[in-house]
Design a protein around this motif. Structure first.
Motif, PDB file in Angstrom:
ATOM      1  N   ARG A  32       0.794  -1.233   0.000  1.00 11.53           N
ATOM      2  CA  ARG A  32       0.000   0.000   0.000  1.00 11.53           C
ATOM      3  C   ARG A  32       0.821   1.276   0.000  1.00 11.53           C
ATOM      4  O   ARG A  32       0.276   2.364  -0.184  1.00 11.53           O
ATOM      5  CB  ARG A  32      -0.937  -0.004   1.223  1.00 11.53           C
ATOM      6  N   GLY A  33       2.118   1.163   0.201  1.00 12.23           N
ATOM      7  CA  GLY A  33       2.955   2.349   0.304  1.00 12.23           C
ATOM      8  C   GLY A  33       3.153   2.740   1.756  1.00 12.23           C
ATOM      9  O   GLY A  33       2.202   2.689   2.557  1.00 12.23           O
ATOM     10  N   PHE A  34       4.363   3.148   2.089  1.00  9.44           N
ATOM     11  CA  PHE A  34       4.707   3.457   3.477  1.00  9.44           C
ATOM     12  C   PHE A  34       3.786   4.511   4.074  1.00  9.44           C
ATOM     13  O   PHE A  34       3.295   4.366   5.201  1.00  9.44           O
ATOM     14  CB  PHE A  34       6.156   3.932   3.546  1.00  9.44           C
ATOM     15  N   ASP A  35       3.540   5.588   3.341  1.00 11.73           N
ATOM     16  CA  ASP A  35       2.770   6.705   3.890  1.00 11.73           C
ATOM     17  C   ASP A  35       1.295   6.389   4.052  1.00 11.73           C
ATOM     18  O   ASP A  35       0.564   7.140   4.708  1.00 11.73           O
ATOM     19  CB  ASP A  35       2.930   7.939   2.993  1.00 11.73           C
ATOM     20  N   ASN A  36       0.829   5.280   3.473  1.00 10.19           N
ATOM     21  CA  ASN A  36      -0.593   4.933   3.528  1.00 10.19           C
ATOM     22  C   ASN A  36      -0.922   3.886   4.582  1.00 10.19           C
ATOM     23  O   ASN A  36      -2.058   3.427   4.662  1.00 10.19           O
ATOM     24  CB  ASN A  36      -1.052   4.428   2.157  1.00 10.19           C
ATOM     25  N   VAL A  37       0.063   3.523   5.374  1.00  8.41           N
ATOM     26  CA  VAL A  37      -0.129   2.524   6.425  1.00  8.41           C
ATOM     27  C   VAL A  37       0.113   3.179   7.777  1.00  8.41           C
ATOM     28  O   VAL A  37       1.104   3.892   7.954  1.00  8.41           O
ATOM     29  CB  VAL A  37       0.850   1.335   6.248  1.00  8.41           C
ATOM     30  N   THR A  38      -0.774   2.960   8.730  1.00  9.26           N
ATOM     31  CA  THR A  38      -0.601   3.503  10.072  1.00  9.26           C
ATOM     32  C   THR A  38       0.044   2.473  10.987  1.00  9.26           C
ATOM     33  O   THR A  38      -0.003   1.256  10.717  1.00  9.26           O
ATOM     34  CB  THR A  38      -1.942   3.931  10.681  1.00  9.26           C
ATOM     35  N   VAL A  39       0.610   2.943  12.080  1.00  7.32           N
ATOM     36  CA  VAL A  39       1.199   2.032  13.056  1.00  7.32           C
ATOM     37  C   VAL A  39       0.113   1.167  13.687  1.00  7.32           C
ATOM     38  O   VAL A  39       0.334  -0.020  13.983  1.00  7.32           O
ATOM     39  CB  VAL A  39       1.978   2.815  14.135  1.00  7.32           C
ATOM     40  N   ALA A  40      -1.075   1.731  13.861  1.00  9.51           N
ATOM     41  CA  ALA A  40      -2.189   0.954  14.409  1.00  9.51           C
ATOM     42  C   ALA A  40      -2.533  -0.218  13.500  1.00  9.51           C
ATOM     43  O   ALA A  40      -2.840  -1.325  13.972  1.00  9.51           O
ATOM     44  CB  ALA A  40      -3.408   1.853  14.598  1.00  9.51           C
ATOM     45  N   GLU A  41      -2.472  -0.001  12.194  1.00 16.14           N
ATOM     46  CA  GLU A  41      -2.742  -1.087  11.249  1.00 16.14           C
ATOM     47  C   GLU A  41      -1.655  -2.152  11.305  1.00 16.14           C
ATOM     48  O   GLU A  41      -1.936  -3.345  11.156  1.00 16.14           O
ATOM     49  CB  GLU A  41      -2.876  -0.515   9.838  1.00 16.14           C
ATOM     50  N   VAL A  42      -0.423  -1.730  11.513  1.00 21.31           N
ATOM     51  CA  VAL A  42       0.669  -2.688  11.675  1.00 21.31           C
ATOM     52  C   VAL A  42       0.426  -3.542  12.911  1.00 21.31           C
ATOM     53  O   VAL A  42       0.573  -4.784  12.880  1.00 21.31           O
ATOM     54  CB  VAL A  42       2.025  -1.963  11.774  1.00 21.31           C
ATOM     55  N   ALA A  43       0.060  -2.900  14.019  1.00 22.55           N
ATOM     56  CA  ALA A  43      -0.191  -3.630  15.261  1.00 22.55           C
ATOM     57  C   ALA A  43      -1.313  -4.649  15.083  1.00 22.55           C
ATOM     58  O   ALA A  43      -1.214  -5.799  15.526  1.00 22.55           O
ATOM     59  CB  ALA A  43      -0.535  -2.649  16.377  1.00 22.55           C
ATOM     60  N   ALA A  45      -2.379  -6.076  12.290  1.00 26.52           N
ATOM     61  CA  ALA A  45      -1.972  -7.163  11.398  1.00 26.52           C
ATOM     62  C   ALA A  45      -0.988  -8.107  12.084  1.00 26.52           C
ATOM     63  O   ALA A  45      -0.980  -9.312  11.807  1.00 26.52           O
ATOM     64  CB  ALA A  45      -1.348  -6.589  10.130  1.00 26.52           C
ATOM     65  N   ALA A  46      -0.153  -7.563  12.963  1.00 20.22           N
ATOM     66  CA  ALA A  46       0.834  -8.386  13.679  1.00 20.22           C
ATOM     67  C   ALA A  46       0.246  -9.041  14.920  1.00 20.22           C
ATOM     68  O   ALA A  46       0.939  -9.816  15.589  1.00 20.22           O
ATOM     69  CB  ALA A  46       2.038  -7.540  14.066  1.00 20.22           C
ATOM     70  N   GLU A  47      -1.003  -8.684  15.240  1.00 22.56           N
ATOM     71  CA  GLU A  47      -1.705  -9.239  16.397  1.00 22.56           C
ATOM     72  C   GLU A  47      -0.984  -8.931  17.704  1.00 22.56           C
ATOM     73  O   GLU A  47      -0.809  -9.782  18.575  1.00 22.56           O
ATOM     74  CB  GLU A  47      -1.918 -10.748  16.233  1.00 22.56           C
ATOM     75  N   VAL A  48      -0.563  -7.674  17.816  1.00 23.47           N
ATOM     76  CA  VAL A  48       0.025  -7.174  19.059  1.00 23.47           C
ATOM     77  C   VAL A  48      -0.611  -5.830  19.363  1.00 23.47           C
ATOM     78  O   VAL A  48      -1.295  -5.241  18.525  1.00 23.47           O
ATOM     79  CB  VAL A  48       1.564  -7.017  18.954  1.00 23.47           C
ATOM     80  N   SER A  49      -0.388  -5.345  20.563  1.00 26.88           N
ATOM     81  CA  SER A  49      -0.937  -4.048  20.932  1.00 26.88           C
ATOM     82  C   SER A  49      -0.137  -2.916  20.308  1.00 26.88           C
ATOM     83  O   SER A  49       1.026  -3.097  19.930  1.00 26.88           O
ATOM     84  CB  SER A  49      -0.950  -3.885  22.452  1.00 26.88           C
ATOM     85  N   LEU A  50      -0.758  -1.754  20.222  1.00 26.75           N
ATOM     86  CA  LEU A  50      -0.066  -0.583  19.693  1.00 26.75           C
ATOM     87  C   LEU A  50       1.141  -0.243  20.563  1.00 26.75           C
ATOM     88  O   LEU A  50       2.220   0.108  20.050  1.00 26.75           O
ATOM     89  CB  LEU A  50      -1.028   0.602  19.625  1.00 26.75           C
ATOM     90  N   SER A  51       0.976  -0.371  21.872  1.00 29.74           N
ATOM     91  CA  SER A  51       2.094  -0.054  22.772  1.00 29.74           C
ATOM     92  C   SER A  51       3.257  -1.026  22.568  1.00 29.74           C
ATOM     93  O   SER A  51       4.420  -0.647  22.710  1.00 29.74           O
ATOM     94  CB  SER A  51       1.625  -0.090  24.231  1.00 29.74           C
ATOM     95  N   THR A  59       9.228   4.953  16.152  1.00 31.02           N
ATOM     96  CA  THR A  59       8.533   5.624  15.052  1.00 31.02           C
ATOM     97  C   THR A  59       8.271   4.625  13.927  1.00 31.02           C
ATOM     98  O   THR A  59       8.879   3.552  13.877  1.00 31.02           O
ATOM     99  CB  THR A  59       9.355   6.796  14.472  1.00 31.02           C
ATOM    100  N   LYS A  60       7.375   4.994  13.015  1.00 33.20           N
ATOM    101  CA  LYS A  60       7.095   4.118  11.875  1.00 33.20           C
ATOM    102  C   LYS A  60       8.327   3.964  10.994  1.00 33.20           C
ATOM    103  O   LYS A  60       8.576   2.888  10.428  1.00 33.20           O
ATOM    104  CB  LYS A  60       5.921   4.680  11.066  1.00 33.20           C
TER     105      LYS A  60
END
Length: 216
Positions: A32-43, A45-51, A59-60
Motif C-alpha cells: 500500500r505504500g509506506f505513507d498509507n499505512v498507520t502504526v495501528a494497522e501494523v499492530a 496485522a501483527a496481532e500485538v498491541s499498539l504499545s 517511530t514508523k
C-alpha cells in the motif's frame, strides 16, 4: 542453570516479536505504500498491541529501517577490523567490492531490492530518514578514524575522509538504485557498478589512500 538460560530465552522471544512486527509491516508497506499505512494497522496485522509496537519501534520509520543502527556503525567496524598494513580506505574498498560481488543490499543491487528502493523514492519521510542514517554513519566513521589515527581534536582530517568515503558509497548505491528502478536486472546493473566502483575507489585512494594505515 535455569537462571542462566532465562535471559537468553527472553531475548530470543523479544527478537522473534520484533522480527514478526517488522515482517508484517514491510508487507503492508509494499502493498500500500509506506505513507498509507498507520502504526495501528501494523499492530492489528501483527496481532500485538499498539504499545508493543512502540516498545520495539519508537517511530514508523524505525520499523522500515529496522537495521539502521547496524548500518550506521558498519563503516566504523570495517575500519576497526582492517588488516595489518591496510589503510582505512583500502579496508572500505574491500568491504564494498565484497558486497557487490555477492550482490548484497548495501552495494545498491540485490534481488528483491527494487521494492525497497521504490518505497523510499515514493515517501518523503523515508528519504529524510535515509539521509539521517547516512549522516550518522559519517559521524560514526569520523569518530572511528579519529580514534584509530590518534587525531588531535582540532584535526578535521577524519571528518574529511569520512565524508569522501560516504560520497563514494552513496554515489554507487544511488546509481544501483537508479538502474534497478529504471528496469535493469541485478545482473545487467552489475558490470556498470563494478567499473564505476573501480574508478571511484581509485580516485579516493589516490587522495587519501595512505590515511590511517594499521601498523603491521
Amino acid at each position: 542453570m535455569s537462571v542462566d538460560r532465562e535471559p537468553g530465552l527472553r531475548e530470543r522471544k523479544k527478537e522473534r516479536t520484533r522480527r514478526a512486527i517488522s515482517d508484517v509491516a514491510m508487507r503492508l508497506f509494499a502493498d500500500r505504500g509506506f505513507d498509507n499505512v498507520t502504526v495501528a494497522e501494523v499492530a492489528e496485522a501483527a496481532e500485538v498491541s499498539l504499545s508493543t509496537v512502540f516498545n520495539y519501534f519508537p517511530t514508523k520509520e524505525d520499523i522500515f529501517f529496522d537495521r539502521q543502527e547496524d548500518v550506521e556503525q558498519e563503516w566504523g567496524e570495517v575500519v576497526r577490523g582492517r588488516k595489518p598494513g591496510e589503510s582505512a580506505v583500502a579496508a572500505l574498498r574491500r568491504h564494498y567490492f565484497e558486497a557487490l560481488e555477492r550482490r548484497e543490499p548495501r552495494s545498491g543491487i540485490a534481488e528483491g531490492l527494487v521494492t525497497f528502493h521504490r518505497m523510499i523514492e515514493e515517501s518523503p519521510a523515508l528519504r529524510a530518514r535515509e539521509r539521517e542514517i547516512g549522516e550518522r554513519g559519517v559521524e560514526a566513521l569520523a569518530r572511528t578514524l579519529a580514534e584509530e589515527a590518534g587525531a588531535d581534536p582540532d584535526d578535521i582530517t577524519p571528518r574529511v575522509v569520512a565524508n569522501q568515503v560516504a560520497g563514494v558509497y552513496g554515489a554507487l548505491y544511488n546509481e544501483g538504485r537508479r538502474r534497478l528502478l529504471a528496469g535493469q536486472s541485478v545482473e545487467e546493473a552489475y558490470p556498470f557498478l563494478l567499473r564505476a566502483a573501480r574508478r571511484a575507489f581509485d580516485l579516493l585512494e589516490n587522495g587519501v589512500g595512505d590515511y590511517c594505515i594499521r601498523p603491521g
